[in-house]
Write a protein that holds these residues in place. Structure first.
Motif, short mmCIF file in Angstrom:
data_model
loop_
_atom_site.label_atom_id
_atom_site.label_comp_id
_atom_site.label_asym_id
_atom_site.label_seq_id
_atom_site.Cartn_x
_atom_site.Cartn_y
_atom_site.Cartn_z
N TRP A 58 0.84 -1.19 0.00
CA TRP A 58 0.00 0.00 0.00
C TRP A 58 0.88 1.24 0.00
O TRP A 58 2.01 1.22 0.48
CB TRP A 58 -0.96 0.03 1.20
CG TRP A 58 -0.29 0.15 2.54
CD1 TRP A 58 0.03 -0.85 3.41
CD2 TRP A 58 0.18 1.36 3.17
NE1 TRP A 58 0.64 -0.37 4.53
CE2 TRP A 58 0.74 0.99 4.42
CE3 TRP A 58 0.16 2.71 2.82
CZ2 TRP A 58 1.29 1.93 5.30
CZ3 TRP A 58 0.70 3.65 3.69
CH2 TRP A 58 1.25 3.25 4.92
N ALA A 86 0.47 5.81 0.20
CA ALA A 86 -0.42 6.94 0.41
C ALA A 86 -0.49 7.82 -0.83
O ALA A 86 0.51 8.05 -1.51
CB ALA A 86 0.06 7.76 1.61
N TYR A 138 -4.27 11.83 4.15
CA TYR A 138 -3.77 10.46 4.19
C TYR A 138 -4.80 9.46 3.66
O TYR A 138 -5.89 9.30 4.22
CB TYR A 138 -3.38 10.08 5.61
CG TYR A 138 -2.95 8.65 5.76
CD1 TYR A 138 -1.71 8.23 5.28
CD2 TYR A 138 -3.78 7.71 6.35
CE1 TYR A 138 -1.31 6.91 5.39
CE2 TYR A 138 -3.39 6.38 6.48
CZ TYR A 138 -2.15 6.00 5.99
OH TYR A 138 -1.76 4.68 6.11
N THR A 139 -4.46 8.80 2.54
CA THR A 139 -5.32 7.80 1.93
C THR A 139 -4.46 6.68 1.38
O THR A 139 -3.80 6.84 0.34
CB THR A 139 -6.16 8.40 0.78
OG1 THR A 139 -6.87 9.54 1.24
CG2 THR A 139 -7.15 7.37 0.24
N ARG A 199 -3.55 3.31 -0.64
CA ARG A 199 -4.08 2.57 -1.78
C ARG A 199 -3.19 1.37 -2.09
O ARG A 199 -1.96 1.46 -2.01
CB ARG A 199 -4.15 3.46 -3.02
CG ARG A 199 -5.24 4.52 -2.97
CD ARG A 199 -6.63 3.89 -3.11
NE ARG A 199 -7.68 4.88 -3.12
CZ ARG A 199 -8.09 5.53 -4.21
NH1 ARG A 199 -7.52 5.28 -5.38
NH2 ARG A 199 -9.05 6.41 -4.14
N ASP A 225 -1.46 2.61 -8.85
CA ASP A 225 -2.61 2.55 -7.97
C ASP A 225 -3.60 1.50 -8.52
O ASP A 225 -4.02 1.58 -9.67
CB ASP A 225 -3.26 3.93 -7.91
CG ASP A 225 -4.44 4.02 -6.97
OD1 ASP A 225 -4.90 2.99 -6.46
OD2 ASP A 225 -4.90 5.16 -6.73
N THR A 257 -9.96 0.76 -5.69
CA THR A 257 -10.66 0.24 -4.51
C THR A 257 -11.93 -0.49 -4.95
O THR A 257 -12.27 -0.54 -6.13
CB THR A 257 -11.06 1.37 -3.55
OG1 THR A 257 -12.16 2.11 -4.12
CG2 THR A 257 -9.90 2.32 -3.29
N GLU A 276 -12.57 4.42 0.04
CA GLU A 276 -11.44 5.33 -0.10
C GLU A 276 -10.10 4.61 -0.10
O GLU A 276 -9.16 5.06 -0.75
CB GLU A 276 -11.46 6.38 1.01
CG GLU A 276 -12.62 7.36 0.93
CD GLU A 276 -12.50 8.46 1.95
OE1 GLU A 276 -11.60 8.37 2.82
OE2 GLU A 276 -13.29 9.41 1.89
N TRP A 277 -9.96 3.51 0.64
CA TRP A 277 -8.65 2.91 0.83
C TRP A 277 -8.63 1.46 0.36
O TRP A 277 -9.66 0.80 0.23
CB TRP A 277 -8.21 2.98 2.28
CG TRP A 277 -9.06 2.17 3.23
CD1 TRP A 277 -10.12 2.62 3.98
CD2 TRP A 277 -8.94 0.77 3.51
NE1 TRP A 277 -10.66 1.59 4.70
CE2 TRP A 277 -9.96 0.44 4.44
CE3 TRP A 277 -8.08 -0.23 3.08
CZ2 TRP A 277 -10.14 -0.84 4.95
CZ3 TRP A 277 -8.24 -1.52 3.57
CH2 TRP A 277 -9.26 -1.82 4.49
N SER A 328 -10.09 -3.97 0.79
CA SER A 328 -10.49 -2.62 0.39
C SER A 328 -11.74 -2.19 1.15
O SER A 328 -12.60 -3.03 1.49
CB SER A 328 -10.77 -2.58 -1.11
OG SER A 328 -11.36 -1.34 -1.49
N SER A 329 -11.85 -0.90 1.38
CA SER A 329 -13.09 -0.37 1.94
C SER A 329 -14.16 -0.35 0.86
O SER A 329 -13.87 -0.31 -0.34
CB SER A 329 -12.86 1.04 2.51
OG SER A 329 -12.40 1.93 1.51
#
Length: 370
Positions: A191, A193, A198-199, A201, A212, A215, A219-220, A236-237
């Motif tokens: 992962w 950012a 702050y995100t 991926r 990237d 998702t 978001e993440w 993943s969210s």
């Protein structure tokens, strides 16, 4: 996680209690179990994890006891051995290859964690120059490791460790990143950012470029493992909240689903496309999971219920289908590192007797975090 009743008071599991493992309820399962269980290490721990398995059936993982430090273990040739350190009392291991090279992190006497490589009796500090914590999380068959190193910023960056050298893989525009897995072709996942707030991926790093992976609508995301075909597993969210395990193949991220509850997370995968991890069923209650061929399977439904074990997490799976897992024994009040062996596979080396496995080990109670 379910809290089993204690078998014995105190810190050590005595040999007198061990026969109770074999004396589990004699109720026959409704159908033949798909997996048999090899117990690697069991006791009363605050946390226990099985994080890696190779194609020889060797397993690595660790235990944590409140007020102490993480201890790393290797199960090989039927025996469980505690791994060394860089001088401190902390060692946490994450992956093992078929050459029995192991990576993780270990503290020096000054209390700083460094990425380490175990090979035979040798422990190599992969970041002897580091003045802040580093760690290694993934390893391929050639001995190339990946993890995270301190950067010039206040955070850390994903890194690759090869032949004594270290490469900073950068980020997706933000301050931090971490690499979790590497395959035989040198493709790396983890992962990173994004720029701005702050995100994190999930990323794929290849040919000098970090990409990237997107998702499942949230978001993440976070990539945990990659196989030799370049298929990627992670978590993943979701758009509506919660998180699910995913499988990323040919540019498409697919939701692997979960049991009813809070969500799921993928931990590892093999070259057959099988994915393992866990499903969150509530606060501190987890179910170890297997995803294969589009099916979502609770591993607890694939073992003999008379064994007494409840499987909370599955950390890795090899190409033979053997699984490194952790769980709790309902009757004895212990949790442990376990290996699940397909019931129809050829015989694998048996572990040493319980007394040999557990003698001298300080055992502490069992609560597994997510």
């Amino acid at each position: 996680m379910r809290q089993p009743a204690r078998c014995l008071p105190g810190l050590l599991l005595s040999a007198a209690c061990l026969p109770a493992l074999a004396a589990a309820p004699a109720q026959a399962p409704a159908k033949a179990p798909r997996y048999t269980i090899t117990t690697i290490l069991a006791g009363q721990f605050d946390h226990v994890e099985a994080t890696g398995i190779n194609n020889r059936g060797d397993v690595v993982g660790g235990t944590y006891v409140s007020g102490q430090e993480w201890r790393g273990y290797l199960f090989a040739d039927g025996r469980t051995a505690q791994l060394g350190s860089l001088g401190g009392l902390y060692t946490r291991v994450q992956a093992i290859n078929d050459a029995r090279q192991i990576v993780g992190e270990s503290k020096t006497l000054d209390g700083i964690s460094h990425a380490v490589l175990f090979s035979g009796a040798t422990v190599t500090n992969l970041t002897p120059w580091a003045l802040r914590d580093s760690g290694a999380s993934g390893l391929n068959g050639a001995g190339s490791a990946v993890g995270a190193i301190p950067c010039d910023c206040l955070d850390f960056h994903a890194a690759r460790f090869v032949g004594g050298g270290v490469s900073d893989l950068g980020t997706l525009g933000g301050e931090s990143s971490n690499a979790a897995g590497i395959n035989s072709a040198g493709q790396i996942v983890g992962w990173a950012a994004l720029a701005g707030p702050y995100t994190p991926r999930a990323f794929l790093y290849e040919n000098g470029t970090m990409r990237d992976l997107g998702t499942l609508g949230g978001e993440w995301s976070d990539a945990a493992a990659i196989n030799d075909a370049g298929h990627i597993a992670g978590s993943s969210s979701l758009e509506g909240g919660g998180e699910h395990a995913f499988l990323y193949v040919n540019g498409v991220m697919s939701d692997l689903g979960a049991l009813s509850g809070m969500g799921s997370a993928a931990r590892g995968m093999n070259n057959r496309g099988q994915v393992v991890g866990l499903s969150y069923q509530g606060w501190d209650v987890n179910e170890a999971m297997l995803w294969e061929g589009g099916a979502v399977r609770n591993l607890n439904s694939l073992i003999d219920p008379a064994s007494g074990w409840h499987l909370n997490d599955a950390g890795a799976i090899n190409d033979l289908g053997q699984i490194a897992a952790s769980g709790c024994h309902e009757g004895l009040g212990v949790c442990g590192m376990l290996r699940l062996d397909p019931a129809n596979m050829l015989p694998v080396p048996e572990p040493a007797t319980w007394a040999m496995l557990l003698a001298g080990l300080a055992l502490a109670g069992v609560r597994s975090r997510r």
